[in-house]
Enzyme design. Sequence first.
Site, PDB file in Angstrom:
ATOM      1  N   TYR A 124      32.203  -6.434  32.168  1.00  0.00           N
ATOM      2  CA  TYR A 124      32.864  -5.413  32.990  1.00  0.00           C
ATOM      3  C   TYR A 124      33.007  -6.267  34.357  1.00  0.00           C
ATOM      4  O   TYR A 124      34.381  -6.232  34.838  1.00  0.00           O
ATOM      5  CB  TYR A 124      31.763  -4.483  33.683  1.00  0.00           C
ATOM      6  CG  TYR A 124      31.772  -3.492  32.390  1.00  0.00           C
ATOM      7  CD1 TYR A 124      32.152  -2.202  32.830  1.00  0.00           C
ATOM      8  CD2 TYR A 124      30.750  -3.693  31.522  1.00  0.00           C
ATOM      9  CE1 TYR A 124      31.629  -1.160  31.743  1.00  0.00           C
ATOM     10  CE2 TYR A 124      30.197  -2.610  30.568  1.00  0.00           C
ATOM     11  CZ  TYR A 124      30.913  -1.050  30.975  1.00  0.00           C
ATOM     12  OH  TYR A 124      30.612  -0.274  30.207  1.00  0.00           O
TER      13      TYR A 124
ATOM     14  N   GLU B   3      48.016  13.840  26.216  1.00  0.00           N
ATOM     15  CA  GLU B   3      48.188  14.486  24.993  1.00  0.00           C
ATOM     16  C   GLU B   3      48.324  14.091  23.935  1.00  0.00           C
ATOM     17  O   GLU B   3      48.325  14.492  22.698  1.00  0.00           O
ATOM     18  CB  GLU B   3      49.782  15.417  25.361  1.00  0.00           C
ATOM     19  CG  GLU B   3      50.858  14.422  25.323  1.00  0.00           C
ATOM     20  CD  GLU B   3      52.044  15.452  25.452  1.00  0.00           C
ATOM     21  OE1 GLU B   3      52.224  16.300  25.052  1.00  0.00           O
ATOM     22  OE2 GLU B   3      53.028  14.732  26.289  1.00  0.00           O
TER      23      GLU B   3
ATOM     24  N   ASP C 186      18.429   0.166  36.094  1.00  0.00           N
ATOM     25  CA  ASP C 186      18.908  -1.007  35.431  1.00  0.00           C
ATOM     26  C   ASP C 186      17.906  -1.989  35.380  1.00  0.00           C
ATOM     27  O   ASP C 186      17.704  -2.770  34.489  1.00  0.00           O
ATOM     28  CB  ASP C 186      19.735  -1.846  36.719  1.00  0.00           C
ATOM     29  CG  ASP C 186      21.234  -1.157  36.627  1.00  0.00           C
ATOM     30  OD1 ASP C 186      21.183  -0.330  35.943  1.00  0.00           O
ATOM     31  OD2 ASP C 186      22.139  -1.776  37.370  1.00  0.00           O
TER      32      ASP C 186
ATOM     33  N   LYS D  46      34.261  -1.855  44.803  1.00  0.00           N
ATOM     34  CA  LYS D  46      35.141  -2.227  43.697  1.00  0.00           C
ATOM     35  C   LYS D  46      36.297  -1.425  43.212  1.00  0.00           C
ATOM     36  O   LYS D  46      37.447  -1.810  43.351  1.00  0.00           O
ATOM     37  CB  LYS D  46      34.178  -2.268  42.261  1.00  0.00           C
ATOM     38  CG  LYS D  46      35.029  -2.966  41.095  1.00  0.00           C
ATOM     39  CD  LYS D  46      35.438  -1.583  40.327  1.00  0.00           C
ATOM     40  CE  LYS D  46      34.676  -0.749  39.840  1.00  0.00           C
ATOM     41  NZ  LYS D  46      33.652  -0.847  38.916  1.00  0.00           N
TER      42      LYS D  46
ATOM     43  N   CYS E 185      30.093  -0.383  42.195  1.00  0.00           N
ATOM     44  CA  CYS E 185      31.394   0.753  41.935  1.00  0.00           C
ATOM     45  C   CYS E 185      32.067   1.049  43.084  1.00  0.00           C
ATOM     46  O   CYS E 185      33.422   1.292  43.006  1.00  0.00           O
ATOM     47  CB  CYS E 185      30.472   1.996  41.467  1.00  0.00           C
ATOM     48  SG  CYS E 185      29.017   1.767  40.679  1.00  0.00           S
TER      49      CYS E 185
ATOM     50  N   CYS F 218      25.494   0.028  43.845  1.00  0.00           N
ATOM     51  CA  CYS F 218      26.741   0.947  43.337  1.00  0.00           C
ATOM     52  C   CYS F 218      27.548   1.090  44.781  1.00  0.00           C
ATOM     53  O   CYS F 218      28.911   0.910  44.867  1.00  0.00           O
ATOM     54  CB  CYS F 218      26.115   1.979  42.889  1.00  0.00           C
ATOM     55  SG  CYS F 218      27.781   3.316  42.764  1.00  0.00           S
TER      56      CYS F 218
ATOM     57  N   GLY G 191      33.263 -12.564  30.597  1.00  0.00           N
ATOM     58  CA  GLY G 191      34.047 -11.649  30.080  1.00  0.00           C
ATOM     59  C   GLY G 191      33.420 -10.261  29.842  1.00  0.00           C
ATOM     60  O   GLY G 191      33.867  -9.720  28.880  1.00  0.00           O
TER      61      GLY G 191
ATOM     62  N   HIS H 247      52.226  18.697  28.477  1.00  0.00           N
ATOM     63  CA  HIS H 247      53.361  17.886  28.501  1.00  0.00           C
ATOM     64  C   HIS H 247      54.127  17.631  29.813  1.00  0.00           C
ATOM     65  O   HIS H 247      54.078  18.703  30.467  1.00  0.00           O
ATOM     66  CB  HIS H 247      54.084  18.402  27.409  1.00  0.00           C
ATOM     67  CG  HIS H 247      55.274  17.657  27.104  1.00  0.00           C
ATOM     68  ND1 HIS H 247      55.226  16.291  26.425  1.00  0.00           N
ATOM     69  CD2 HIS H 247      56.543  17.753  27.337  1.00  0.00           C
ATOM     70  CE1 HIS H 247      56.418  15.645  26.309  1.00  0.00           C
ATOM     71  NE2 HIS H 247      57.428  16.498  26.678  1.00  0.00           N
TER      72      HIS H 247
ATOM     73  N   GLU I   6      37.094  -6.848  35.627  1.00  0.00           N
ATOM     74  CA  GLU I   6      37.514  -6.056  36.981  1.00  0.00           C
ATOM     75  C   GLU I   6      37.997  -6.984  38.269  1.00  0.00           C
ATOM     76  O   GLU I   6      38.947  -6.794  38.748  1.00  0.00           O
ATOM     77  CB  GLU I   6      36.327  -4.919  37.261  1.00  0.00           C
ATOM     78  CG  GLU I   6      36.050  -3.922  36.289  1.00  0.00           C
ATOM     79  CD  GLU I   6      35.031  -2.954  36.772  1.00  0.00           C
ATOM     80  OE1 GLU I   6      34.221  -3.232  37.419  1.00  0.00           O
ATOM     81  OE2 GLU I   6      35.099  -1.933  36.072  1.00  0.00           O
TER      82      GLU I   6
HETATM   83  P1  NDP Z   1      28.132  -8.181  31.186  1.00  0.00           P
HETATM   84  O1  NDP Z   1      26.943  -8.258  30.646  1.00  0.00           O
HETATM   85  O2  NDP Z   1      29.070  -7.083  31.082  1.00  0.00           O
HETATM   86  O3  NDP Z   1      28.995  -9.399  30.971  1.00  0.00           O
HETATM   87  C1  NDP Z   1      28.568 -10.651  31.073  1.00  0.00           C
HETATM   88  C2  NDP Z   1      29.312 -11.532  30.601  1.00  0.00           C
HETATM   89  O4  NDP Z   1      29.224 -12.981  31.134  1.00  0.00           O
HETATM   90  C3  NDP Z   1      29.560 -11.811  29.145  1.00  0.00           C
HETATM   91  O5  NDP Z   1      30.870 -11.824  28.859  1.00  0.00           O
HETATM   92  C4  NDP Z   1      28.835 -12.839  28.671  1.00  0.00           C
HETATM   93  O6  NDP Z   1      29.161 -13.316  27.611  1.00  0.00           O
HETATM   94  C5  NDP Z   1      29.053 -13.937  29.743  1.00  0.00           C
HETATM   95  N1  NDP Z   1      27.909 -14.887  30.156  1.00  0.00           N
HETATM   96  C6  NDP Z   1      26.639 -14.809  30.025  1.00  0.00           C
HETATM   97  N2  NDP Z   1      26.031 -15.606  30.074  1.00  0.00           N
HETATM   98  C7  NDP Z   1      27.030 -16.538  30.320  1.00  0.00           C
HETATM   99  C8  NDP Z   1      27.004 -17.915  30.709  1.00  0.00           C
HETATM  100  N3  NDP Z   1      25.612 -18.600  30.599  1.00  0.00           N
HETATM  101  N4  NDP Z   1      27.810 -18.683  30.626  1.00  0.00           N
HETATM  102  C9  NDP Z   1      29.292 -18.278  30.626  1.00  0.00           C
HETATM  103  N5  NDP Z   1      29.316 -16.702  30.446  1.00  0.00           N
HETATM  104  C10 NDP Z   1      28.037 -16.010  30.334  1.00  0.00           C
HETATM  105  O7  NDP Z   1      27.571  -8.426  32.762  1.00  0.00           O
HETATM  106  P2  NDP Z   1      28.496  -7.825  34.202  1.00  0.00           P
HETATM  107  O8  NDP Z   1      28.062  -8.956  35.139  1.00  0.00           O
HETATM  108  O9  NDP Z   1      30.032  -7.951  33.980  1.00  0.00           O
HETATM  109  O10 NDP Z   1      28.335  -6.433  34.390  1.00  0.00           O
HETATM  110  C11 NDP Z   1      26.650  -6.051  34.515  1.00  0.00           C
HETATM  111  C12 NDP Z   1      26.698  -4.709  34.066  1.00  0.00           C
HETATM  112  O11 NDP Z   1      26.805  -3.983  35.092  1.00  0.00           O
HETATM  113  C13 NDP Z   1      27.465  -4.281  33.069  1.00  0.00           C
HETATM  114  O12 NDP Z   1      26.855  -4.357  31.589  1.00  0.00           O
HETATM  115  C14 NDP Z   1      27.623  -2.831  33.204  1.00  0.00           C
HETATM  116  O13 NDP Z   1      26.969  -2.038  32.515  1.00  0.00           O
HETATM  117  C15 NDP Z   1      27.495  -2.686  34.612  1.00  0.00           C
HETATM  118  N6  NDP Z   1      29.046  -2.577  35.515  1.00  0.00           N
HETATM  119  C16 NDP Z   1      29.533  -1.486  35.070  1.00  0.00           C
HETATM  120  C17 NDP Z   1      30.873  -1.171  35.646  1.00  0.00           C
HETATM  121  C18 NDP Z   1      31.436   0.153  35.555  1.00  0.00           C
HETATM  122  O14 NDP Z   1      30.922   1.043  34.891  1.00  0.00           O
HETATM  123  N7  NDP Z   1      32.647   0.043  35.499  1.00  0.00           N
HETATM  124  C19 NDP Z   1      31.498  -2.177  36.477  1.00  0.00           C
HETATM  125  C20 NDP Z   1      30.623  -3.272  36.662  1.00  0.00           C
HETATM  126  C21 NDP Z   1      29.374  -3.592  36.115  1.00  0.00           C
HETATM  127  P3  NDP Z   1      28.793 -13.126  26.192  1.00  0.00           P
HETATM  128  O15 NDP Z   1      29.283 -11.459  25.911  1.00  0.00           O
HETATM  129  O16 NDP Z   1      29.024 -13.903  25.144  1.00  0.00           O
HETATM  130  O17 NDP Z   1      27.327 -12.593  26.447  1.00  0.00           O
END
Ligand code: NDP
Length: 452
Positions: free
Chosen positions: A177, A440, A302, A51, A48, A43, A175, A435, A181
């Site tokens: 978080y 709101e 985690d 970022k 976090c 973090c 696709g 407002h 971001e």
């Molecule tokens: P996420 O699990 O959110 O997203 C992983 C992405 O990678 C998904 O879109 C997944 O697709 C894709 N993916 C997985 N395997 C492959 C592959 N082999 N090839 C291509 N794409 C793939 O993980 P992040 O790494 O983005 O973040 C980890 C965690 O950290 C988050 O879940 C969140 O809990 C935390 N986080 C929180 C934040 C916040 O609070 N603002 C900011 C950043 C992180 P699919 O959907 O198809 O599985």
Amino acid sequence: MSDLDFDLFVIGAGSGGVRAARMAAGFGARVAIAEDRYMGGTCVNVGCVPKKLYVYASEYGKSFTDAQGFGWSSGEKRFDWATLRDNKKTEISRLNAIYRRLLDGVDATIIDGRARLIDAKTVAVGDKHYTARKILIATGGWPYKPDFPGNELAVTSNEVFDLDEFPKRLLVIGGGYIAVEFAGIFNGLGSQVTQLYRGPLFLRGFDSDIRAHAAQEIRKTGVDLRMETNITGLERSSGGLIASLTDGSRIEVDAVLCAAGRRPHLEGLGLEKTAVKLTSHGTIEINDEFQTAEPNIYALGDVTGGMELTPVALAEGMAFARREFGGLNKIVDYDFIPTAVFSQPNIGTVGFTEGEAQMEFGEITLYKSTFRPMKHTISGRDEKTFMKLIVEDATDRVVGVHMMGPDAGEIIQGIAIALKAGATKATFDSTIGIHPTAAEEFVTMREPWGDD
Ligand code: NDP
């Protein structure tokens, strides 16, 4: 007095580990905490905190343009990556030092180095062995890189903050978080960003309307967002890197960011020397009291799966310390955990998605609103805010609130309190708005969606 070196040995000084160590020490426990990388964990160092700083940096670009509609003009805008990166480093070093001071302040013993388990009561760091009555594993997660030829040329969120050169062209894989971001951050800073998602619509797990709205708004900002597309290989070229994609196309970029999820960080931990068990997802299996299959070894944050969010790890660290060292039987309430994606604009969400609510409650009523933020009536920016309320018909309780728009994270934090308190739609309706704000809208949505 125990003949063991410590009452608690914490492995990992991230959000959960530090909180547990500080609180346990505050209750009088003799605490050690080992960390081999940096104080504050993901973090503070590569998550976090940096970022959010980079999100602020990236928003300026558009704000300069917005300002013109309000009468402002200034010289040519120019962005210097090294200034941002190095100012970020200074700030993170300050935070690292604060973490160290906080631990010193409660007389926790900080051990710089990588810890490995020797047995259920012994931890080694380098060639030193330490014994402890309880051991807490709080080693967090580690970015996962999909297996494709050339993946060693791609970076992850561990490296992307500190790139030597600003990538004028960036390819983002994923696709979730982190992918969303960083696509927004680098797009805002001036990169030409291409984002690939392997499925039909990104942000899996979020409300379907939010996912669709996010795709629309993010594309408007200039990110080349490609669904049903993945990377198959990466190689060096004279001009940078060439990525081959599943649709047969090739794209030349300066950097590739893999944001394909995170895995529990267990390498070299020595779990095989203990009875600790893993779940089918490879995370550490724990019971409601954070206890592993080895009764005096605990785990949280985690590394145990669940919602990978700093505030969750903090809550778990506090609950663990209170229970084990404070004699307080506190549990973590995992209901209605709000979360935000710091996309541009932000996504804020709490409670059930529409799909989940239908499964859970059957009959539900939806309220939706899409509008242009007031600021952009004059700035001219083409951006739409979206808000959605989900109400359980049987009780009138609001069970889900979702938003994409400026400051959605800030707004949803307050809404989350209302949902935890069991607010009904009638409570929302009887609340007077502030407002003029975007927020709101949440207390003035009268017509159910779908009704004329
Ligand atoms: P996420 O699990 O959110 O997203 C992983 C992405 O990678 C998904 O879109 C997944 O697709 C894709 N993916 C997985 N395997 C492959 C592959 N082999 N090839 C291509 N794409 C793939 O993980 P992040 O790494 O983005 O973040 C980890 C965690 O950290 C988050 O879940 C969140 O809990 C935390 N986080 C929180 C934040 C916040 O609070 N603002 C900011 C950043 C992180 P699919 O959907 O198809 O599985």
